[in-house]
Design an enzyme around this catalytic site. Structure first.
Site, short mmCIF file in Angstrom:
data_model
loop_
_atom_site.label_atom_id
_atom_site.label_comp_id
_atom_site.label_asym_id
_atom_site.label_seq_id
_atom_site.Cartn_x
_atom_site.Cartn_y
_atom_site.Cartn_z
N PHE A 51 0.88 -1.17 0.00
CA PHE A 51 0.00 0.00 0.00
C PHE A 51 0.91 1.22 0.00
O PHE A 51 1.74 1.38 0.90
CB PHE A 51 -0.86 -0.06 1.27
N GLY A 110 -1.56 13.29 2.26
CA GLY A 110 -2.24 14.37 2.98
C GLY A 110 -3.51 14.84 2.32
O GLY A 110 -4.17 15.76 2.81
N GLY A 130 -6.03 12.62 1.58
CA GLY A 130 -7.06 11.63 1.87
C GLY A 130 -7.07 10.44 0.93
O GLY A 130 -7.97 9.60 0.99
N ILE A 131 -6.06 10.32 0.08
CA ILE A 131 -6.00 9.22 -0.88
C ILE A 131 -5.86 7.88 -0.14
O ILE A 131 -6.58 6.93 -0.41
CB ILE A 131 -4.86 9.42 -1.90
N GLY A 132 -4.93 7.81 0.79
CA GLY A 132 -4.73 6.58 1.56
C GLY A 132 -5.98 6.18 2.32
O GLY A 132 -6.35 5.01 2.36
N TYR A 174 -2.58 3.37 10.56
CA TYR A 174 -3.43 2.19 10.76
C TYR A 174 -4.07 2.17 12.15
O TYR A 174 -5.23 1.82 12.29
CB TYR A 174 -2.63 0.91 10.52
N LYS A 175 -3.31 2.53 13.16
CA LYS A 175 -3.86 2.52 14.53
C LYS A 175 -5.03 3.48 14.67
O LYS A 175 -6.00 3.18 15.37
CB LYS A 175 -2.76 2.86 15.55
N ARG A 176 -4.95 4.65 14.02
CA ARG A 176 -6.06 5.62 14.07
C ARG A 176 -7.34 5.03 13.47
O ARG A 176 -8.42 5.50 13.74
CB ARG A 176 -5.69 6.91 13.32
N GLU A 214 -0.46 -10.19 20.62
CA GLU A 214 -0.61 -11.65 20.62
C GLU A 214 0.71 -12.39 20.50
O GLU A 214 0.76 -13.61 20.61
CB GLU A 214 -1.55 -12.08 19.48
#
Length: 168
Positions: free
Chosen positions: A90, A98, A100-102, A136-138, A148
């Site tokens: 990705f 910045g 918003g594409i991602g 990703y965390k957001r 785990e």
């Protein structure tokens, strides 16, 4: 947003996909590890039984649209939880971040996973890539290596060849 367009990759996008794979590898300081060719990508991603699927983001404002990002994924199966979407690569070019594409790519992948009845989306992120980890965390991603204790392993081709030809 009119600044970009998302669509399913087509065979004509293979040179751009390889270019972006190399840019991602360079970003992660692993440029010398890309051995894939356009021929590999074409044969493996397009045809009757593709090994991967790919979305591309285009900047349509140029005279000829320019591919500025991509997401390569495939479906796999986990015997504990069932179907899942595995996000292999990705990347959005630095100058287009910045906008918003991602986020839109991840939204479309999430929709694809839900529509395909996947239980989750899995992916790996380079440990030093803090910007991606936070991205990703957001969005609700859990770090399985911490939570785990899973560890990623690989068996390279020479070891595969050695094992496959070993007498049983």
């Amino acid at each position: 947003m009119d600044r970009f367009k998302l669509r399913k990759a087509e065979p004509k996008d293979v040179p751009d996909i390889l270019r972006l794979i190399k840019e991602l590898a360079k970003y992660e300081d692993m440029e010398d590890q890309v051995i894939l060719t356009e021929k590999d990508l074409l044969e493996d991603g397009f045809g009757d039984h593709p090994f991967y699927h790919c979305l591309v983001a285009e900047d349509p404002s140029e005279q000829s649209p320019v591919v500025i990002g991509f997401a390569m994924y495939y479906f796999t199966y986990d015997p504990w939880i069932g179907k899942l979407l595995y996000l292999e690569d990705f990347f959005v070019m630095k100058e287009y971040r910045g906008f918003g594409i991602g986020s839109e790519i991840l939204k479309l992948l999430s929709h694809t996973a839900v529509k395909s009845r996947c239980s989750s989306m899995h992916f790996i992120v380079a440990e030093g890539n803090q910007a991606s980890i936070e991205f990703y965390k957001r969005r609700g991603a859990a770090d399985l290596s911490l939570e785990e204790g899973w560890r990623l392993f690989k068996i390279d081709k020479s070891s595969l060849l050695k094992m496959s030809s070993a007498e049983e």
